[in-house]
Design a protein around this motif. Structure first.
Motif, PDB file in Angstrom:
ATOM      1  N   PRO A  41      -8.645 -49.708 -24.764  1.00 55.92           N
ATOM      2  CA  PRO A  41      -9.247 -49.959 -26.072  1.00 55.92           C
ATOM      3  C   PRO A  41      -9.826 -48.667 -26.640  1.00 55.92           C
ATOM      4  O   PRO A  41     -10.145 -47.726 -25.907  1.00 55.92           O
ATOM      5  CB  PRO A  41     -10.331 -50.988 -25.776  1.00 55.92           C
ATOM      6  N   GLU A  52     -12.154 -53.986 -34.080  1.00 54.90           N
ATOM      7  CA  GLU A  52     -13.114 -54.566 -33.137  1.00 54.90           C
ATOM      8  C   GLU A  52     -13.748 -55.834 -33.693  1.00 54.90           C
ATOM      9  O   GLU A  52     -13.897 -55.990 -34.914  1.00 54.90           O
ATOM     10  CB  GLU A  52     -14.247 -53.566 -32.843  1.00 54.90           C
ATOM     11  N   ILE A 110     -11.872 -65.851 -33.402  1.00 57.66           N
ATOM     12  CA  ILE A 110     -11.156 -64.796 -32.682  1.00 57.66           C
ATOM     13  C   ILE A 110      -9.697 -64.733 -33.135  1.00 57.66           C
ATOM     14  O   ILE A 110      -9.146 -63.654 -33.368  1.00 57.66           O
ATOM     15  CB  ILE A 110     -11.241 -65.036 -31.162  1.00 57.66           C
ATOM     16  N   GLU A 135      -7.966 -61.484 -34.967  1.00 61.44           N
ATOM     17  CA  GLU A 135      -6.832 -60.801 -34.351  1.00 61.44           C
ATOM     18  C   GLU A 135      -5.614 -60.808 -35.272  1.00 61.44           C
ATOM     19  O   GLU A 135      -4.868 -59.833 -35.344  1.00 61.44           O
ATOM     20  CB  GLU A 135      -6.483 -61.462 -33.016  1.00 61.44           C
ATOM     21  N   THR A 165     -11.926 -55.350 -39.023  1.00 62.67           N
ATOM     22  CA  THR A 165     -13.087 -55.123 -38.164  1.00 62.67           C
ATOM     23  C   THR A 165     -14.198 -56.098 -38.534  1.00 62.67           C
ATOM     24  O   THR A 165     -14.582 -56.186 -39.697  1.00 62.67           O
ATOM     25  CB  THR A 165     -13.583 -53.674 -38.307  1.00 62.67           C
ATOM     26  N   THR A 181     -15.546 -58.030 -28.548  1.00 67.41           N
ATOM     27  CA  THR A 181     -14.900 -56.976 -27.775  1.00 67.41           C
ATOM     28  C   THR A 181     -15.973 -56.145 -27.073  1.00 67.41           C
ATOM     29  O   THR A 181     -15.824 -55.752 -25.923  1.00 67.41           O
ATOM     30  CB  THR A 181     -14.069 -56.066 -28.688  1.00 67.41           C
ATOM     31  N   ARG A 182     -17.073 -55.897 -27.811  1.00 66.46           N
ATOM     32  CA  ARG A 182     -18.263 -55.254 -27.224  1.00 66.46           C
ATOM     33  C   ARG A 182     -19.509 -55.874 -27.822  1.00 66.46           C
ATOM     34  O   ARG A 182     -19.479 -56.436 -28.914  1.00 66.46           O
ATOM     35  CB  ARG A 182     -18.274 -53.743 -27.490  1.00 66.46           C
ATOM     36  N   GLU A 199     -18.888 -53.794 -23.027  1.00 62.39           N
ATOM     37  CA  GLU A 199     -18.065 -54.994 -23.080  1.00 62.39           C
ATOM     38  C   GLU A 199     -18.842 -56.156 -22.453  1.00 62.39           C
ATOM     39  O   GLU A 199     -19.722 -55.942 -21.616  1.00 62.39           O
ATOM     40  CB  GLU A 199     -16.754 -54.741 -22.341  1.00 62.39           C
TER      41      GLU A 199
END
Length: 381
Positions: free
Chosen positions: A13, A50, A197, A201, A206, A222-223, A237
């Motif tokens: 990533p 992200e 999600i 995606e 972002t 993701t984080r 993460e």
């Protein structure tokens, strides 16, 4: 560099690649309201595509930081760059950003289709272009069949998706979401997390999400950036935030944890041994730390990492003895509270992998606890 190494690097990533350029760069941001500092010298890099979560309790500064990204609040110091452009003098309506509010803020007199189209009409786009983009967005959030309904005719989850469609239809480079699932019940919130999600995606936009819900952040992100008192305490993460918290605050804020106090008596490169007054035994952890001799530390162990048994244990390392004082059957797992001989109370969870309960541990039983040396983390702050 070999071909294998190059491919291995490119599959990482963005935040793990040393030469990646952040899409959103926050540099030494401060926000003061009189004598109160809401955001204190925050620096943060967020990368293209992200789904980043700002996680913290009430008053931690997360929503204020989000409002500065949107342009609704001006920083007292520092700067924000989006896609390489300094946003300091850019008003909210000219930023490549859209925001979805916790209340959804739908227009009650407009139907679903008109709510989603509202921002596009203000940009004076052509009628056919507006209709195409609205139809595409409603299909994406699976609400095309409800296009003519008013907001009061929709469920909470449907209203949430209308608000999301309205925020995304303008094709922002950055979408900000302030507690986007907070108004939903638990089951619907869990279902909607995966839907969010999927949409993120599919679009590749972002997302920066503000939430106080640890499970929500762990599922979505993701984080995660954990905030407290206006500062970001740890950025990592989800698995790393949970398994390797940076300090006691993060360990206690994310999920459940048992914290034991002790003194380091042996510190090697790949392991540390701690004399623990709470377990009245030695604790070995399979990683070294940087500390002074005989330094006091905390040991964090998650409830699911601890094993329970009626059988006495031979080892005196990573073990303890106690009595079950409380227990609860939670369906997929059982929760036990155990009072150790030192008086320390420990929380332990065990999966209910079989239906037969005839041999299950119960109240007032003497039990023996143990865990692996890889299961705990040493905290020095």
């Amino acid at each position: 560099m070999s071909t294998f190494s190059s491919n291995q690097t490119s599959s990482l990533p963005s935040w793990r690649q040393p030469d990646s350029v952040p899409f959103l760069k926050i540099e030494n941001i401060n926000k003061r309201f009189g004598d109160f500092t809401a955001v204190n010298n925050v620096s943060l890099d967020i990368y293209q595509n992200e789904l980043f979560c700002l996680l913290g309790g009430s008053g931690s500064g997360k929503s204020t930081l989000l409002r500065m990204l949107a342009g609704f609040e001006a920083p007292s110091a520092g700067r924000i760059l989006i896609d390489g452009v300094d946003m300091s003098n850019i008003p909210p309506w000219e930023r490549p950003v859209n925001m979805m509010f916790q209340s959804y803020a739908l227009f009650p007199h407009l139907n679903v289709e008109a709510n989603v189209a509202f921002g596009l009409k203000r940009e004076h786009l052509g009628k056919n272009e507006i209709q195409r983009r609205v139809n595409d967005m409603l299909d994406m959030v699976q609400l095309g069949h409800l296009a003519k309904r008013k907001p009061h005719m929709l469920s909470g989850g449907q209203r949430q998706r209308v608000a999301l469609a309205r925020a995304l239809v303008k094709e922002p480079k950055l979408l900000l979401l302030d507690e986007p699932l907070g108004a939903l019940d638990k089951k619907l919130r869990e279902e909607t997390q995966f839907e969010l999600i999927r949409i993120q995606e599919e679009l590749g936009i972002t997302f920066v999400v503000v939430t106080h819900d640890q499970e929500e952040a762990m599922t979505l992100a993701t984080r995660i950036g954990v905030m407290n008192h206006g500062q970001i305490i740890q950025t990592a993460e989800p698995q790393d935030v949970y398994e390797y918290p940076s300090n006691r605050f993060v360990a206690q804020f994310i999920g459940n944890v048992n914290l034991f106090d002790g003194v380091v008596i042996e510190d090697e490169r790949d392991s540390v041994v701690i004399q623990c007054k709470d377990t009245q035994n030695l604790i070995q952890v399979n990683h070294g730390i940087s500390c002074a001799p005989n330094q006091g530390v905390s040991i964090a162990i998650r409830p699911e990492k601890i094993r329970l048994s009626r059988t006495p244990l031979e080892s005196t390392i990573n073990t303890a003895v106690g009595m079950i004082t409380d227990m609860a059957y939670m369906g997929s797992q059982s929760v036990y509270k155990v009072r150790l001989t030192s008086g320390k109370e420990v929380r332990i969870t065990q999966p209910n992998s079989v239906r037969d309960t005839s041999d299950r541990l119960t109240w007032d039983e003497k039990v023996y606890l143990d865990w692996d040396a890889d299961s705990s983390v040493v905290l020095t702050s």
